[in-house]
Design a protein around this motif. Structure first.
Motif, short mmCIF file in Angstrom:
data_model
loop_
_atom_site.label_atom_id
_atom_site.label_comp_id
_atom_site.label_asym_id
_atom_site.label_seq_id
_atom_site.Cartn_x
_atom_site.Cartn_y
_atom_site.Cartn_z
N GLY A 150 4.09 -7.08 3.82
CA GLY A 150 3.00 -6.77 4.73
C GLY A 150 2.74 -5.29 4.83
N THR A 151 2.40 -4.84 6.03
CA THR A 151 2.07 -3.43 6.25
C THR A 151 3.23 -2.71 6.91
N GLY A 169 -1.10 6.14 -0.45
CA GLY A 169 -1.13 4.89 0.30
C GLY A 169 -1.74 3.75 -0.47
N THR A 170 -2.34 4.06 -1.63
CA THR A 170 -3.00 3.01 -2.41
C THR A 170 -2.18 2.57 -3.62
N GLU A 201 2.13 6.50 4.95
CA GLU A 201 1.53 6.18 3.64
C GLU A 201 2.61 5.80 2.64
N CYS A 205 6.31 -1.26 1.57
CA CYS A 205 6.07 -2.60 2.11
C CYS A 205 5.21 -3.43 1.16
N ARG A 206 4.20 -2.79 0.57
CA ARG A 206 3.33 -3.51 -0.36
C ARG A 206 4.10 -3.97 -1.59
N CYS A 256 8.69 -2.96 8.03
CA CYS A 256 7.43 -3.59 7.64
C CYS A 256 7.10 -4.73 8.59
N SER A 257 5.85 -5.18 8.53
CA SER A 257 5.37 -6.18 9.49
C SER A 257 5.90 -7.58 9.21
N GLY A 275 4.00 2.48 3.60
CA GLY A 275 3.06 1.41 3.26
C GLY A 275 3.19 0.95 1.82
#
Length: 661
Positions: A212-213, A239-240, A200, A206-207, A267-268, A203
């Motif tokens: 990405g994720t 995570g948000t 989380e 990365c955001r 990250c992706s 994430g």
């Protein structure tokens, strides 16, 4: 509501099972034994406010600041609003505190910042103002309300700067979207401890970086140990969040870790058409505008200033520029070289900010110097002004009065100093004008009034001298400097000079013991460190001639144990004693027991001396003239080949002959 001993009580259900709470005028207590059927039939069950059971993710929307706007909460992966029923400053206080936005300014309802959409998640929110999060406040159950979006609750918090997103970067990885997590705070990069670090948290990183994720969340120095401060520990994201700095942590710099525990992320997204501009906040300035918060946008890269192309330039980009410069919120975002064409390189093109970044360096853009523009497309910005939309407060510290001292400015609720780079009478004039202290007498640097502490807020201040406030003068961004407190700037204004000087117990108006008017009382000056330099300034302020001596042997009378300026230190070039450095300014005992005196050359003595000299010069000139005549007469006679008396004798003989004839 029920009557008890003649007093009205408000009673609320806590939740399922209808455990009752009551709120009285004096506070809140629990009626744990009450049933939902009431007390003697006087209590009636209604839709009960209850503690919000889910972790609450908050945001303020529909304004240009992260700390002002319509309140929205995330529930079941959907953002919704809060009804304005019973909404007050206690509720708004909790929102501001949870978001790190300082104190509450107001708690407007009735969709002051526009109507939301989707669900109205909360109604009858009831906080005391002491809760840490909205989670701890009472409210009706999720989604239970009697409102529409015309009643959406809003908040205005005092400190929009505090909630700015801290810049991030990933270091020592294979690409920009993988590596050790580092965060920029207080002008330094630092790491994040891996305690409780999970996907989380990764994430959110990365955001924020547009990567990405999250594929994995690493700890234990997976990407090599970092250095410098460990800024964050026990990071706990839902995570948000849109930025890591919005997640719960122990607080900046609080940790029980070492760099062997630095957190990492993979990250992706390892590549993008646009990339982050730079790994650290890029220095910005606005030029050719009416003040430092309006003008053509210029960025520093490779030790050279350059412009930004207006391709894709928009209000969110302008908002980031204003926020980074501490200039409040954006008013407009211009293209087409609105504030004139720049020169040199065009460093950035196709800048794309979301509007919530803390610095332009977080926004996506084409690589440095890659563009298809000319300077006719230079981007510009107009901001509201300072972060509070009012001139930054000023004060003069460690001087003899409020009109002389070290310059300090209040920014982000913290007093800080001004660096003396480029500091001159023009800047001092603005300070004196803003403080109502008359005109500037001098603009000393080099910590003339002692070294300050805390932040150095301003550097390279460049005023014309005509500005109304120091905030209007161009300068480097708030907190950006290359100084230390040994370079703190000072000001001496004309003001009402409290250090009026006189001499007493002397043979005339230019000799005697020095006394200074302080707080409507004449005080003598302590003789420690008294020298001809200080005496020369006193003589100059008195309108006398140069100092002849600086006696300090005049002992204080019995019972007169107070003197004024201890540790006085002048350079000798000052016009007023006010401009000299004073240590421990104010009336106090003089340990040496001697007061300062002065013997100046009086103007009449100078005039008499000049008159005597003129007389001597006149007499000398007359004597020189006589000697010159005699010398010339002798020389002319010799050239004629006769003695000087011959012509006279010959003339007499000729006369006698004629008579006889």
């Amino acid at each position: 509501m029920f009557q008890y001993n003649g007093r009205t009580k408000h009673v609320f259900l806590k939740g399922p099972g209808c455990q009752w709470h009551k709120r009285s005028k004096n506070g809140r207590c629990t009626l744990a034994t009450m049933s939902s059927t009431g007390v003697d039939g006087h209590l009636q069950k209604r839709c009960p406010p209850h503690p919000i059971s889910d972790p609450v993710v908050l945001r303020l929307v529909n304004s240009s600041s992260l700390c002002v706007g319509r309140v929205e909460v995330l529930h079941r992966h959907e953002w919704g609003t809060v009804c304005g029923d019973s909404w007050d400053e206690e509720d708004a206080t909790v929102v501001c505190q949870q978001l790190g936005c300082g104190m509450v300014v107001s708690a407007p309802d009735a969709a002051w910042f526009g109507q939301g959409c989707n669900a109205v998640w909360l109604d009858d929110v009831n906080c005391t103002g002491r809760e840490d999060t909205l989670l701890n406040c009472l409210a009706r159950p999720w989604g239970t309300h009697s409102c529409d979006h015309g009643e959406d609750a809003c908040v205005v918090c005092s400190d929009p700067v505090a909630s700015q997103r801290a810049p991030l970067r990933l270091s020592d990885g294979p690409h920009r979207c993988a590596g050790r997590v580092e965060v920029f705070y207080e002008n330094r990069w630092g790491t994040v401890c891996d305690d409780h670090w999970d996907l989380e948290d990764a994430g959110v990183v990365c955001r924020q970086l547009g990567c990405g994720t999250a594929l994995s969340a690493h700890g234990a120095g997976h990407f090599r140990a970092g250095s410098g401060p460990i800024w964050l520990d026990d990071v706990n994201c839902t995570g948000t969040e849109v930025a890591l700095s919005y997640c719960r942590t122990k607080g900046w710099g609080k940790n029980n870790c070492h760099h062997g525990e630095d957190a990492g992320v993979v990250c992706s997204d390892s590549s993008s058409h646009h990339t982050a501009i730079h790994t650290s906040p890029t220095e910005l300035r606005l030029v050719n505008g009416p003040n430092r918060c309006s003008g053509r946008v210029e960025v520093m890269h490779d030790h050279q200033w350059g412009t930004v192309c207006d391709d894709d330039w928009s209000f969110p980009d302008a908002s980031v520029v204003c926020r980074q410069l501490g200039c409040g919120t954006a008013v407009s975002a211009f293209g087409g070289a609105h504030f004139g064409q720049g020169s040199g390189p065009i460093w950035l093109d196709n800048v794309q900010c979301s509007g919530t970044e803390a610095a332009l360096s977080e926004c996506l853009a084409r690589p440095w110097g890659v563009n298809n523009c000319d300077h006719g497309e230079d981007a510009s910005v107009i901001c509201t002004g300072t972060a509070t939309n009012t001139p930054a407060r000023l004060r003069l510290e460690n001087g003899p009065s409020h009109c002389a001292g070290r310059v300090e400015v209040l920014y982000h609720h913290q007093w800080g100093t001004v660096c003396d780079h480029g500091w001159s009478l023009a800047e001092a004039a603005v300070v004196c004008r803003e403080l109502g202290c008359g005109t500037a007498i001098s603009a000393p640097g080099s910590a003339h009034f002692g070294q300050g502490s805390g932040r150095i807020w301003l550097d390279n201040v460049n005023c014309t001298g005509g500005e109304a406030t120091l905030s209007e003068c161009p300068a480097r961004p708030w907190g950006s400097n290359s100084c230390d407190h040994r370079e703190d700037a000072g000001v001496v204004c004309s003001g009402t000079n409290p250090l009026q000087v006189r001499v007493k117990d002397g043979p005339g108006p230019c000799a005697g013991q020095v006394e200074v008017l302080y707080n409507a009382t004449w005080h003598r000056v302590c003789g420690s460190s008294w020298s001809l330099l200080e005496a020369g300034v006193v003589c100059r302020q008195l309108g006398c001639g140069p100092a002849q001596s600086a006696p300090v042997r005049a002992q204080l009378r019995q019972g007169d144990g107070h003197a004024l300026l201890k540790g006085l230190s002048c350079r000798g070039t000052e016009s007023l004693l006010l401009e000299c450095q004073q240590r421990e300014m104010g009336p106090g005992p003089c340990r040496q027991g001697f007061t300062a005196g002065v013997v100046c050359t009086e103007q009449k003595d100078l005039i008499q001396s000049c008159s005597v000299l003129a007389g001597l010069l006149g007499m000398g000139a007359m004597l020189c003239g006589t000697l010159l005549v005699l010398y010339l007469w002798t020389r002319c006679g010799r050239r004629a080949g006769r003695s000087p008396d011959k012509p006279l004798i010959q003339k007499t003989e000729d006369t006698g002959t004629s008579s006889e004839a």
